[in-house]
Design an enzyme around this catalytic site. Structure first.
Site, PDB file in Angstrom:
ATOM      1  N   LYS A 108     -59.788   6.532 -43.139  1.00 48.80           N
ATOM      2  CA  LYS A 108     -59.560   5.913 -41.820  1.00 48.80           C
ATOM      3  C   LYS A 108     -60.499   4.536 -41.660  1.00 48.80           C
ATOM      4  O   LYS A 108     -61.587   4.611 -42.224  1.00 48.80           O
ATOM      5  CB  LYS A 108     -59.834   6.660 -40.643  1.00 48.80           C
ATOM      6  CG  LYS A 108     -59.408   5.908 -39.129  1.00 48.80           C
ATOM      7  CD  LYS A 108     -59.667   7.210 -38.123  1.00 48.80           C
ATOM      8  CE  LYS A 108     -59.300   6.603 -36.942  1.00 48.80           C
ATOM      9  NZ  LYS A 108     -57.835   6.098 -36.719  1.00 48.80           N
ATOM     10  N   HIS A 118     -62.828  11.627 -38.235  1.00 54.77           N
ATOM     11  CA  HIS A 118     -61.580  11.696 -39.096  1.00 54.77           C
ATOM     12  C   HIS A 118     -61.488  11.564 -40.746  1.00 54.77           C
ATOM     13  O   HIS A 118     -62.828  11.846 -41.077  1.00 54.77           O
ATOM     14  CB  HIS A 118     -60.808  10.210 -38.755  1.00 54.77           C
ATOM     15  CG  HIS A 118     -60.217  10.465 -37.207  1.00 54.77           C
ATOM     16  ND1 HIS A 118     -60.994  10.013 -35.998  1.00 54.77           N
ATOM     17  CD2 HIS A 118     -59.061  10.514 -36.687  1.00 54.77           C
ATOM     18  CE1 HIS A 118     -60.321  10.409 -34.994  1.00 54.77           C
ATOM     19  NE2 HIS A 118     -58.964  10.576 -35.434  1.00 54.77           N
TER      20      HIS A 118
END
Length: 259
Positions: A149, A145
């Site tokens: 994150k 990601h």
């Protein structure tokens, strides 16, 4: 159909506004902790500070906020007849119990990921977990990601792992291995491994690998735009209206038969 959006001034909240309107429904308003960040939202859109106030204006609430709000939101929605589409992950045992309790009174669709593709990957992962013996096929889940994150593994990766564990008839917490580093020793038999990568602005990538001494099968999913989560959540909201009280999943929304 009147749809409310919890966290409407956030990144996903703004996409939800666009997708609700694109679906021909009405945005009844939304909750926010930062009314000053409402620039760019449709003019005159009602903003609220509590879930209770929002619930009075809509038939369904879509909620991608924080796990810490789940218990209070459940309490606010019980008795209102408002359906709840919840995309929040990382729930504690107590928060999950609050969700189950509320589902006795209202319609709830809860998913770690509202992408149809991820929903199908989870279904296939469960089927493979059931069909491929744990003593012969090692299961590993790799996710990547964006650099912002804050949690790892992702909620989607954990949901996929739970699907594999369900197929194998075990509890994920009993077989989960994350963040291997140093002299870890050989891989534990039956383990479900997780690896988390972070970088750039990647929306979400998930790979599920089943590897034996003779072959490897990989399931892969790539999200190119966060809009897919908003589109799926609105689809769930349209599906949820008028349903009997209960706790549903995105598999129910897609009409997948039970395994």
């Amino acid at each position: 159909m009147r749809i409310g959006i919890a966290g409407i001034t956030g990144r996903v909240g703004r996409l939800l506004v666009e997708e609700v309107l694109a679906a021909g429904a009405t945005v009844a308003g939304g909750t926010t902790r930062s009314p000053e960040q409402a620039a760019g939202l449709p003019a005159g859109l009602p903003l609220f500070t509590t879930m209770s106030a929002l619930a009075k204006e809509c038939e369904v609430v879509i909620d991608f906020t924080h796990a810490d709000t789940v218990a209070s939101s459940a309490q606010a929605l019980v008795g209102t007849g408002v359906a709840w589409v919840l995309g929040t992950t990382g729930l504690s045992a107590q928060q999950n119990q609050a969700l189950r309790d509320a589902a006795g009174d209202i319609t709830i669709v809860h998913a770690a990921n509202f992408s149809p593709g991820v929903t199908l990957v989870r279904r296939l992962a469960q089927m493979m977990g059931q069909a491929l013996p744990a003593d012969s096929y090692d299961a590993e889940i790799v996710e990547m990601h964006h650099r912002q994150k804050v949690d790892a593994p992702s909620g989607t990766a954990l949901a996929i792992g739970q699907a594999v564990a369900l197929g194998r008839g075990v509890a994920l917490e009993d077989v989960r291995e994350s963040g291997r580093d140093g002299l870890t020793g050989p891989r534990k038999p039956g383990a479900i491994g997780f690896a988390a990568l972070r970088g750039g602005q990647i929306v979400g990538e998930h790979d599920v690998l089943f590897t034996s001494a003779d072959e490897q099968i990989t399931l892969s999913h790539r999200a190119f735009d966060r809009r897919i989560f908003a589109t799926g959540a609105v689809r769930a909201a349209l599906w949820a209206k008028g349903r009997e009280a209960g706790l549903y999943s995105m598999e129910d929304v897609l009409g997948l038969p039970p395994l």
